[in-house]
Design a protein around this motif. Structure first.
Motif, short mmCIF file in Angstrom:
data_model
loop_
_atom_site.label_atom_id
_atom_site.label_comp_id
_atom_site.label_asym_id
_atom_site.label_seq_id
_atom_site.Cartn_x
_atom_site.Cartn_y
_atom_site.Cartn_z
N PHE A 23 1.11 -20.00 6.99
CA PHE A 23 0.30 -19.47 5.91
C PHE A 23 0.97 -18.19 5.42
O PHE A 23 1.26 -17.30 6.22
CB PHE A 23 -1.08 -19.20 6.51
N THR A 24 1.27 -18.11 4.13
CA THR A 24 1.84 -16.90 3.55
C THR A 24 0.91 -16.42 2.44
O THR A 24 0.57 -17.20 1.54
CB THR A 24 3.24 -17.16 2.97
N ALA A 25 0.51 -15.17 2.51
CA ALA A 25 -0.38 -14.59 1.51
C ALA A 25 0.38 -13.53 0.73
O ALA A 25 1.10 -12.72 1.31
CB ALA A 25 -1.61 -13.99 2.18
N LEU A 62 0.73 -9.11 1.51
CA LEU A 62 -0.69 -9.13 1.20
C LEU A 62 -1.17 -7.74 0.81
O LEU A 62 -0.91 -6.77 1.50
CB LEU A 62 -1.49 -9.62 2.41
N ASP A 63 -1.88 -7.69 -0.32
CA ASP A 63 -2.46 -6.42 -0.79
C ASP A 63 -3.95 -6.33 -0.53
O ASP A 63 -4.58 -5.33 -0.84
CB ASP A 63 -2.21 -6.25 -2.30
N GLY A 64 -4.55 -7.40 0.00
CA GLY A 64 -5.98 -7.40 0.30
C GLY A 64 -6.68 -8.61 -0.29
O GLY A 64 -6.06 -9.58 -0.72
N TRP A 65 -8.01 -8.55 -0.28
CA TRP A 65 -8.84 -9.64 -0.76
C TRP A 65 -9.87 -9.11 -1.74
O TRP A 65 -10.33 -7.98 -1.61
CB TRP A 65 -9.66 -10.25 0.37
N GLU A 66 -10.27 -9.98 -2.65
CA GLU A 66 -11.51 -9.72 -3.38
C GLU A 66 -12.64 -9.89 -2.36
O GLU A 66 -12.46 -10.58 -1.35
CB GLU A 66 -11.71 -10.74 -4.50
#
Length: 126
Positions: A23-25, A62-66
């Motif tokens: 998994f790559t985000a 990854l910069d984060g999530w909503e």
């Protein structure tokens, strides 16, 4: 809506009842990203009675999530918590390492942080 690239790349390999999920985000994940990813995972698991899943999650970009995407992530983890065996998180920085440790306190699987992807794969094989 941002023009910045974001999303999830996913790879699934199956060995009998054992799964290896990569998994790559990238960027800031959205609810829509999870709407694409979750059905792929569900489909792969649907025909296996007792799946065992090892994961390499690359979050270096990854910069984060909503907020809604973070909720989606939690729901996915809870829905398959007994199926996940090991999760190797590949990232950079103390914050990502800290988040991996905190997350592992709430789930029954082993989770470990790595800055090197090859070390992460090696740990999954042990």
């Amino acid at each position: 809506m941002s023009d910045k690239r974001h999303g999830i790349s996913i790879g699934i390999e199956r060995f009998g009842d054992k799964f290896h999920l990569s998994f790559t985000a990238k960027g800031k994940l959205t609810h829509q990203d999870y709407q694409y990813m979750v059905p792929m995972i569900e489909s792969a698991l649907a025909e296996v009675q007792h799946p065992e899943i090892n994961v390499v999650a690359d979050v270096t970009e990854l910069d984060g999530w909503e907020v809604r995407a973070a909720w989606d992530d939690l729901k996915l983890g809870l829905a398959h918590k007994r199926e996940f065996k090991k999760i190797a998180v590949v990232g950079s920085g103390d914050f990502q390492e800290w988040m991996t440790k905190i997350g592992s306190w709430f789930m029954p699987y082993d989770a470990k942080f790595f800055e090197d992807k090859e070390q992460a794969y090696k740990w999954l094989k042990d």
